[in-house]
Design a protein around this motif. Sequence first.
Motif, PDB file in Angstrom:
ATOM      1  N   PRO A 183      97.103  41.910  63.721  1.00 27.39           N
ATOM      2  CA  PRO A 183      96.584  42.076  62.272  1.00 27.39           C
ATOM      3  C   PRO A 183      94.989  42.623  62.602  1.00 27.39           C
ATOM      4  O   PRO A 183      94.761  43.619  61.753  1.00 27.39           O
ATOM      5  N   ASN A 184      94.434  42.792  63.861  1.00 26.49           N
ATOM      6  CA  ASN A 184      93.283  43.301  64.163  1.00 26.49           C
ATOM      7  C   ASN A 184      93.391  44.845  64.005  1.00 26.49           C
ATOM      8  O   ASN A 184      92.421  45.301  63.347  1.00 26.49           O
ATOM      9  N   LEU A 185      94.255  45.412  64.437  1.00 26.38           N
ATOM     10  CA  LEU A 185      94.574  47.032  64.291  1.00 26.38           C
ATOM     11  C   LEU A 185      94.857  47.252  62.873  1.00 26.38           C
ATOM     12  O   LEU A 185      94.264  48.320  62.334  1.00 26.38           O
ATOM     13  N   ILE A 186      95.938  46.608  62.298  1.00 27.71           N
ATOM     14  CA  ILE A 186      96.360  46.579  60.767  1.00 27.71           C
ATOM     15  C   ILE A 186      94.849  46.902  59.946  1.00 27.71           C
ATOM     16  O   ILE A 186      94.527  47.466  59.287  1.00 27.71           O
ATOM     17  N   GLY A 187      94.068  45.771  60.123  1.00 30.02           N
ATOM     18  CA  GLY A 187      92.781  45.739  59.407  1.00 30.02           C
ATOM     19  C   GLY A 187      91.780  46.731  59.756  1.00 30.02           C
ATOM     20  O   GLY A 187      90.845  47.454  58.948  1.00 30.02           O
ATOM     21  N   PHE A 188      91.851  47.379  61.222  1.00 30.59           N
ATOM     22  CA  PHE A 188      90.971  48.644  61.467  1.00 30.59           C
ATOM     23  C   PHE A 188      91.426  49.730  60.760  1.00 30.59           C
ATOM     24  O   PHE A 188      90.572  50.441  60.546  1.00 30.59           O
ATOM     25  N   GLN A 189      92.586  49.961  60.675  1.00 30.32           N
ATOM     26  CA  GLN A 189      93.349  51.063  60.059  1.00 30.32           C
ATOM     27  C   GLN A 189      92.681  51.029  58.462  1.00 30.32           C
ATOM     28  O   GLN A 189      92.299  52.294  57.909  1.00 30.32           O
ATOM     29  N   SER A 190      92.616  49.998  57.990  1.00 27.46           N
ATOM     30  CA  SER A 190      92.131  49.798  56.533  1.00 27.46           C
ATOM     31  C   SER A 190      90.596  50.212  56.526  1.00 27.46           C
ATOM     32  O   SER A 190      89.997  50.775  55.595  1.00 27.46           O
ATOM     33  N   VAL A 191      89.880  49.878  57.307  1.00 25.45           N
ATOM     34  CA  VAL A 191      88.535  50.215  57.703  1.00 25.45           C
ATOM     35  C   VAL A 191      88.383  51.579  57.791  1.00 25.45           C
ATOM     36  O   VAL A 191      87.459  52.223  57.071  1.00 25.45           O
ATOM     37  N   MET A 192      89.111  52.327  58.641  1.00 24.61           N
ATOM     38  CA  MET A 192      88.836  53.827  58.598  1.00 24.61           C
ATOM     39  C   MET A 192      89.253  54.785  57.330  1.00 24.61           C
ATOM     40  O   MET A 192      88.709  55.616  57.246  1.00 24.61           O
ATOM     41  N   HIS A 193      90.422  54.132  56.872  1.00 18.53           N
ATOM     42  CA  HIS A 193      90.605  54.941  55.522  1.00 18.53           C
ATOM     43  C   HIS A 193      89.471  54.559  54.591  1.00 18.53           C
ATOM     44  O   HIS A 193      89.212  55.346  53.680  1.00 18.53           O
ATOM     45  N   GLY A 194      88.967  53.262  54.460  1.00 20.89           N
ATOM     46  CA  GLY A 194      87.851  52.979  53.596  1.00 20.89           C
ATOM     47  C   GLY A 194      86.577  53.715  53.988  1.00 20.89           C
ATOM     48  O   GLY A 194      85.585  54.517  53.090  1.00 20.89           O
ATOM     49  N   ILE A 195      86.333  53.911  55.316  1.00 23.37           N
ATOM     50  CA  ILE A 195      85.263  54.934  55.606  1.00 23.37           C
ATOM     51  C   ILE A 195      85.545  56.320  55.188  1.00 23.37           C
ATOM     52  O   ILE A 195      84.599  57.173  54.492  1.00 23.37           O
ATOM     53  N   ALA A 196      86.804  56.749  55.388  1.00 23.11           N
ATOM     54  CA  ALA A 196      87.114  58.272  54.779  1.00 23.11           C
ATOM     55  C   ALA A 196      86.867  58.236  53.460  1.00 23.11           C
ATOM     56  O   ALA A 196      86.503  59.334  52.870  1.00 23.11           O
ATOM     57  N   THR A 197      87.137  57.098  52.609  1.00 22.31           N
ATOM     58  CA  THR A 197      86.945  57.310  51.127  1.00 22.31           C
ATOM     59  C   THR A 197      85.659  57.432  50.776  1.00 22.31           C
ATOM     60  O   THR A 197      85.270  58.050  50.025  1.00 22.31           O
ATOM     61  N   ARG A 198      84.912  56.573  51.461  1.00 18.57           N
ATOM     62  CA  ARG A 198      83.364  56.605  50.957  1.00 18.57           C
ATOM     63  C   ARG A 198      82.740  58.052  51.575  1.00 18.57           C
ATOM     64  O   ARG A 198      81.809  58.437  50.979  1.00 18.57           O
ATOM     65  N   LEU A 199      83.176  58.630  52.656  1.00 17.83           N
ATOM     66  CA  LEU A 199      82.734  59.857  52.979  1.00 17.83           C
ATOM     67  C   LEU A 199      83.057  61.107  52.154  1.00 17.83           C
ATOM     68  O   LEU A 199      82.485  61.859  51.565  1.00 17.83           O
ATOM     69  N   GLU A 200      84.254  60.805  51.592  1.00 18.82           N
ATOM     70  CA  GLU A 200      84.970  61.696  50.499  1.00 18.82           C
ATOM     71  C   GLU A 200      83.985  61.632  49.218  1.00 18.82           C
ATOM     72  O   GLU A 200      83.622  62.562  48.540  1.00 18.82           O
ATOM     73  N   ASN A 201      83.740  60.328  48.859  1.00 17.62           N
ATOM     74  CA  ASN A 201      83.245  60.221  47.432  1.00 17.62           C
ATOM     75  C   ASN A 201      81.512  60.682  47.666  1.00 17.62           C
ATOM     76  O   ASN A 201      80.963  60.968  46.724  1.00 17.62           O
ATOM     77  N   THR A 202      81.185  60.427  49.017  1.00 19.61           N
ATOM     78  CA  THR A 202      79.627  60.929  49.182  1.00 19.61           C
ATOM     79  C   THR A 202      79.288  62.499  49.381  1.00 19.61           C
ATOM     80  O   THR A 202      78.267  62.782  49.449  1.00 19.61           O
TER      81      THR A 202
END
Length: 374
Positions: free
Chosen positions: A207-226
């Motif tokens: 689950p740690n790596l599944i959660g970390f994948q969500s983290v990386m996609h969330g960072i990508a979304t924030r970079l795209e939005n900003t």
Amino acid sequence: MYFYIDESGQTGLELFDDNQPFLYYGVLSSEFNLDELSLPHVEKLRNNLGVERLHAAELGNGRLVTIVDDLVALKEKYNLSFDFYRITKKDHAALCFFDQVFDQGNNPAVPWNAYWTPLRYVLVSKVSLLFDEVLLKKSWKARIAINKNFAEKELVEVCQKLLSRVHRLPDERSIEIITDALNWAIKNPSKIYYHASSKDERLQISPNLIGFQSVMHGIATRLENTKSEATKVVVDRQAEFNKAQEWISDLYRNTKKLDEPAGFGPGMPAMDLRHIPSVRIECTPGTESAGLEIVDIYIWIFKRQMEGKPLATELYPLIRGQANGMFNEVSLQALEERWGKWFKELPEPTPEQIGKGKDLLRIDEQRRKKALLI
């Protein structure tokens, strides 16, 4: 942009600790380097509290209340944003079973549309209903086993037990699909690839790596939005999972050159890596990063609020001040809520669409039934 990532509720590959049913990830982001610029403020707070490091679990409600005004001031000064992620560990075990046994690429008895379209979320809900905790533990123990023979033996026994319960489902089509898929898996366990081939692979399905994948996609979304780039991505250093975190972040970084998001099937979410950070993650001890000290406090506060645990009202300004924060959850309930809404909003199909759908279903059923004879 600078990102600081920490986690809470880590139990490794042990998913059935009732004291820690969830794994959390928190991500603090800012256009400022918090490790340098906020360090004097953090050192002042440490001195005021008489501690070597700001650790929320040790400070508790009482002592955090004494510094909440300083925390709000830091948030405003450095324009901090906080994103929060949660994984329900027991649900992760059920999802891992489904993704391996009902993967239509592994198991030809599964209809194409039952795995490669949003119908998979209907099917995973039905399959999960057949599990109790004893059987779920057995399936997870097999999934992370390195011994192939043991894993396949346990998988067969799990599938047989599920078969004995499939009649409990209310609709005939689900019973048919699940029965066929389980019978095929029982006959062909080696083709399901249910075991882990190495210790590294065990970590990659945690689950740690599944959660970390969500983290990386969330960072990508924030970079795209900003419309910004990542200057630094700081991850709390811990021995067990940093290597796996580096592996997935490097994999994403090396494949981000794709011009278009990768699709998985009609109606399914696409994998968009175009805005993944170009820099490597930096695994840093929490004692050497002011940003990690701050995100630890945010995780503790948000976690207690979500779990309904006592939280001082004086700390709520930090929660209310995160209206622009993202939240994502990996759980069966979250899937049902997200995709239940999607199905309700589908338009009624036209007679022509119904006809084409029946033709496609007829073709795939012929393929599927052939596989059952092998």
